[in-house]
Design a protein around this motif. Structure first.
Motif, PDB file in Angstrom:
ATOM      1  N   UNK A 125       0.800  -1.232   0.000  1.00  0.00           N
ATOM      2  CA  UNK A 125       0.000   0.000   0.000  1.00  0.00           C
ATOM      3  C   UNK A 125       0.827   1.274   0.000  1.00  0.00           C
ATOM      4  N   UNK A 126       1.989   1.221   0.641  1.00  0.00           N
ATOM      5  CA  UNK A 126       2.807   2.442   0.687  1.00  0.00           C
ATOM      6  C   UNK A 126       3.322   2.846  -0.693  1.00  0.00           C
ATOM      7  N   UNK A 127       3.521   1.873  -1.605  1.00  0.00           N
ATOM      8  CA  UNK A 127       3.964   2.221  -2.953  1.00  0.00           C
ATOM      9  C   UNK A 127       2.830   2.831  -3.764  1.00  0.00           C
ATOM     10  N   UNK A 128       1.631   2.292  -3.637  1.00  0.00           N
ATOM     11  CA  UNK A 128       0.473   2.873  -4.322  1.00  0.00           C
ATOM     12  C   UNK A 128       0.238   4.299  -3.830  1.00  0.00           C
ATOM     13  N   UNK A 129       0.363   4.476  -2.533  1.00  0.00           N
ATOM     14  CA  UNK A 129       0.185   5.806  -1.945  1.00  0.00           C
ATOM     15  C   UNK A 129       1.281   6.749  -2.444  1.00  0.00           C
ATOM     16  N   UNK A 130       2.502   6.259  -2.516  1.00  0.00           N
ATOM     17  CA  UNK A 130       3.625   7.048  -3.017  1.00  0.00           C
ATOM     18  C   UNK A 130       3.358   7.518  -4.442  1.00  0.00           C
ATOM     19  N   UNK A 131       2.832   6.628  -5.276  1.00  0.00           N
ATOM     20  CA  UNK A 131       2.529   6.970  -6.664  1.00  0.00           C
ATOM     21  C   UNK A 131       1.488   8.095  -6.732  1.00  0.00           C
ATOM     22  N   UNK A 132       0.408   7.963  -5.970  1.00  0.00           N
ATOM     23  CA  UNK A 132      -0.647   8.988  -5.968  1.00  0.00           C
ATOM     24  C   UNK A 132      -0.107  10.319  -5.428  1.00  0.00           C
ATOM     25  N   UNK A 133       0.675  10.272  -4.355  1.00  0.00           N
ATOM     26  CA  UNK A 133       1.251  11.499  -3.788  1.00  0.00           C
ATOM     27  C   UNK A 133       2.203  12.159  -4.776  1.00  0.00           C
ATOM     28  N   UNK A 134       2.939  11.337  -5.512  1.00  0.00           N
ATOM     29  CA  UNK A 134       3.864  11.854  -6.513  1.00  0.00           C
ATOM     30  C   UNK A 134       3.089  12.584  -7.617  1.00  0.00           C
ATOM     31  N   UNK A 135       2.007  11.972  -8.090  1.00  0.00           N
ATOM     32  CA  UNK A 135       1.164  12.616  -9.102  1.00  0.00           C
ATOM     33  C   UNK A 135       0.610  13.935  -8.574  1.00  0.00           C
ATOM     34  N   UNK A 136       0.129  13.930  -7.339  1.00  0.00           N
ATOM     35  CA  UNK A 136      -0.431  15.143  -6.738  1.00  0.00           C
ATOM     36  C   UNK A 136       0.618  16.252  -6.693  1.00  0.00           C
ATOM     37  N   UNK A 137       1.841  15.876  -6.348  1.00  0.00           N
ATOM     38  CA  UNK A 137       2.933  16.839  -6.272  1.00  0.00           C
ATOM     39  C   UNK A 137       3.206  17.458  -7.644  1.00  0.00           C
ATOM     40  N   UNK A 138       3.162  16.631  -8.690  1.00  0.00           N
ATOM     41  CA  UNK A 138       3.416  17.146 -10.042  1.00  0.00           C
ATOM     42  C   UNK A 138       2.292  18.067 -10.496  1.00  0.00           C
ATOM     43  N   UNK A 139       1.053  17.775 -10.099  1.00  0.00           N
ATOM     44  CA  UNK A 139      -0.060  18.661 -10.441  1.00  0.00           C
ATOM     45  C   UNK A 139       0.111  19.994  -9.714  1.00  0.00           C
TER      46      UNK A 139
END
Length: 198
Positions: A125-139
């Motif tokens: 779960x921490x990797x899926x969360x990392x991916x979503x947080x990374x996308x949010x950061x880029x937005x």
């Protein structure tokens, strides 16, 4: 990492693992890509692989994340290079071109075969969360390029863009002949709402 590898050797092995994993994803998909195939292509012992990655899945996650980063960097670079703040049509065109690039990559095959969905469900779960947080950061970075934008809704717009990406799963159901036009309409709708928030 063993002391027998210099920093340059480590960087080279890591670069080769990522490059070969990307080729394997395009050729074989997730399930048929094996550590044995990867180490054969890179020319390293299997034990060395595990000095860099605890699993094949972690390496493949990095490949997908790196590809995602490349696309997002292109978006930010294109918008940064504009002389003026982009209007709806310009921003829609830029984002549409990048989605078309995604459509021409290895990702749609993984989506259509159900491999990416399975893969994402098996990740910690921490990797899926990392991916979503990374996308949010880029937005958030994108929003900073648009004067007057508020970062408070970055997560919503990030999720909306991920939803558009997932339409690749249903390209045949949507209709191959009208998919590009449909994709453009969806992106335009998000862009209109994004720019109205200023």
């Amino acid at each position: 990492m063993p002391k027998s590898f210099s920093e340059q050797e480590k960087a080279y092995i890591l670069e080769r693992l990522l490059a070969e994993a990307k080729k394997c994803l395009a050729q074989y998909g997730i399930r048929k890509t094996t550590v044995d195939e990867l180490v054969r292509r890179v020319g390293i012992p299997k034990g060395t692989f595990y000095l860099f990655y605890e699993s094949k899945e972690r390496l493949l996650f990095d490949v997908i994340l790196q590809f995602n980063d490349d696309i997002q960097n292109e978006l930010l670079t294109e918008i940064s290079a504009l002389a003026n703040v982009p209007d709806v049509d310009t921003l829609t065109d830029i984002i549409f071109r990048l989605y078309r690039r995604l459509d021409d990559s290895f990702l749609p095959r993984l989506l259509q075969d159900g491999e990416l969905e399975f893969f994402m469900r098996t990740l910690p779960p921490e990797l899926s969360k990392l991916h979503a947080e990374h996308d949010d950061s880029r937005v958030r970075e994108l929003l900073k390029l648009l004067p007057g934008m508020h970062e408070a809704r970055a997560e919503v717009f990030s999720a909306a863009l991920r939803c558009v990406f997932l339409t690749l799963l249903y390209k045949s159901e949507i209709g191959e002949a009208i998919y590009d036009e449909t994709l453009r309409i969806l992106i335009r709708g998000i862009v209109i709402q994004l720019l109205e928030e200023r």
